[in-house]
Design a protein around this motif. Structure first.
Motif, mmCIF file in Angstrom:
data_model
loop_
_atom_site.group_PDB
_atom_site.id
_atom_site.type_symbol
_atom_site.label_atom_id
_atom_site.label_comp_id
_atom_site.label_asym_id
_atom_site.label_seq_id
_atom_site.Cartn_x
_atom_site.Cartn_y
_atom_site.Cartn_z
ATOM 1 N N ARG A 195 8.323 -39.011 22.522
ATOM 2 C CA ARG A 195 8.187 -38.435 23.867
ATOM 3 C C ARG A 195 9.564 -38.427 24.525
ATOM 4 N N GLN A 209 -1.861 -29.423 18.083
ATOM 5 C CA GLN A 209 -1.169 -29.011 19.309
ATOM 6 C C GLN A 209 0.342 -29.031 19.072
ATOM 7 N N HIS A 214 11.015 -27.858 23.685
ATOM 8 C CA HIS A 214 10.250 -28.553 24.741
ATOM 9 C C HIS A 214 11.146 -29.593 25.430
ATOM 10 N N GLU A 265 10.714 -25.723 29.262
ATOM 11 C CA GLU A 265 10.585 -25.436 27.837
ATOM 12 C C GLU A 265 10.850 -23.957 27.547
HETATM 13 C C1 BG6 Z 1 3.410 -29.030 27.473
HETATM 14 C C2 BG6 Z 1 2.046 -28.442 27.708
HETATM 15 O O1 BG6 Z 1 4.186 -28.080 26.810
HETATM 16 O O2 BG6 Z 1 3.308 -30.170 26.640
HETATM 17 C C3 BG6 Z 1 1.129 -29.517 28.314
HETATM 18 O O3 BG6 Z 1 2.143 -27.323 28.558
HETATM 19 C C4 BG6 Z 1 1.110 -30.740 27.423
HETATM 20 O O4 BG6 Z 1 -0.185 -28.977 28.457
HETATM 21 C C5 BG6 Z 1 2.535 -31.210 27.209
HETATM 22 O O5 BG6 Z 1 0.344 -31.748 28.056
HETATM 23 C C6 BG6 Z 1 2.656 -32.439 26.299
HETATM 24 O O6 BG6 Z 1 2.040 -32.219 25.087
HETATM 25 P P1 BG6 Z 1 1.939 -33.360 24.004
HETATM 26 O O7 BG6 Z 1 1.167 -32.802 22.861
HETATM 27 O O8 BG6 Z 1 3.357 -33.723 23.626
HETATM 28 O O9 BG6 Z 1 1.255 -34.543 24.677
#
Ligand code: BG6
Length: 294
Positions: free
Chosen positions: A59, A89, A161, A262
């Motif tokens: 993160r 995701q 991102h 992003e």
């Molecule tokens: C962003 C999305 O790009 O990433 C959000 O728009 C999402 O909806 C965020 O919560 C974090 O995603 P992740 O999968 O790293 O928890």
């Protein structure tokens, strides 16, 4: 000029130039640290809660979301029909181990190239992907190139991102999106809205702006300038108080010190590549103003 170091289970390329430093994890080809002599604090936010374990997304820094941005189901049909629906995701590139292709020191910058090799491309075997970082005392540039090696077209979505660091989200704003339409991902049917004035943060924010991220981010002690090419969508995200409590690798109060801007190709801006075509998404980041802390 570069060394490889280990942070718990993950290997990182460490760049130590007289004018700048950087750290790139091989997992995810993720830039997690960038500093310059003039701006010696990490330009990027990285959560202190990260455990640096294999297969766990870090993160912070710049995760590469590829070959899908966001939840698979929220992608347009041509993206969904190009990949297996088990794609997680933000795709799998951020968990995969990338191969270091080269580190090239030039007079005033260093270029670092990484790619995903065939063994890592199981969920998109007909695509090739490479990321090129160009680091200098001025800032960092990233170019993410995808090539279609199939005999049929492929449509994909993606994002760099970037988690930018701020000392106070309440005193942080973004200029450059006034009058732009955005999709509000926090509304049940992803309503389209229009941005009036600067973007500020007072609650959970999760938006896809329908334009590239040529913008400026104003934080209490520095302003970043972003320049992008081949992108017509920008995601702006801050999880705020409640969501922060449920995020992996994130402390409850980390939302105060980060914002994601992003550089993307998402929704209508997903990219269709004909056989042998290459698309390169580019982001350039600079610091344009610096204020000493009081
Ligand atoms: C962003 C999305 O790009 O990433 C959000 O728009 C999402 O909806 C965020 O919560 C974090 O995603 P992740 O999968 O790293 O928890």
């Amino acid at each position: 000029m570069h060394t490889i170091t280990r942070i718990n289970e993950l290997d990182a390329i460490v760049i130590e130039h007289q004018d700048f430093t950087a750290r790139i994890l091989l997992q995810g080809a993720q830039l997690t640290e960038f500093t310059t002599t003039q701006h010696p604090e990490n330009w990027l936010f990285v959560s202190p809660a990260n455990t640096y374990e294999t297969g766990k997304a870090i993160r912070g820094g710049i995760p590469i979301c590829w070959p899908v941005f966001g939840a698979f189901d929220k992608n347009p049909e041509p993206v969904k029909s190009s990949f297996p629906k088990t794609l997680e995701q933000h795709g799998y590139a951020r968990h995969a181990i990338w191969t270091l292709e080269s580190v090239k020191p030039e007079k005033d910058h260093i270029s670092i190239a990484l790619s995903l090799d065939a063994a890592q491309l199981k969920q998109s075997p007909k695509l090739a992907v490479q990321v090129l970082f160009t680091l200098s005392e001025k800032g960092f540039d990233i170019a993410l190139s995808t090539t279609n090696n199939d005999t049929a077209p492929i449509t994909f979505s993606q994002a760099l991102h970037t988690y930018f660091a701020t000392s106070d989200i309440h005193q942080t704003s973004i200029t450059g999106f006034s009058d732009c339409d955005y999709v509000d991902a926090l509304t049940p049917h992803w309503e389209t809205k229009n941005q009036h004035g600067d973007i500020t943060f007072t609650e959970e924010t999760d938006r896809i702006y329908k334009t590239g991220s040529n913008c400026a981010i104003h934080t209490p002690n520095k302003d970043f300038e972003l320049r992008t090419s081949n992108s017509n969508s920008t995601v702006v995200w801050n999880p705020w108080i409640e969501k922060s409590k449920h995020l992996s690798q994130f402390n409850d109060d980390d939302y105060l010190n980060m914002l994601c801007v992003e550089t993307a190709n998402a929704l209508d801006d997903s990219i269709t590549l004909l056989p042998k075509q290459t698309h390169t998404l580019k982001l350039q980041t600079r610091i344009i103003k610096y204020r000493q802390k009081q």
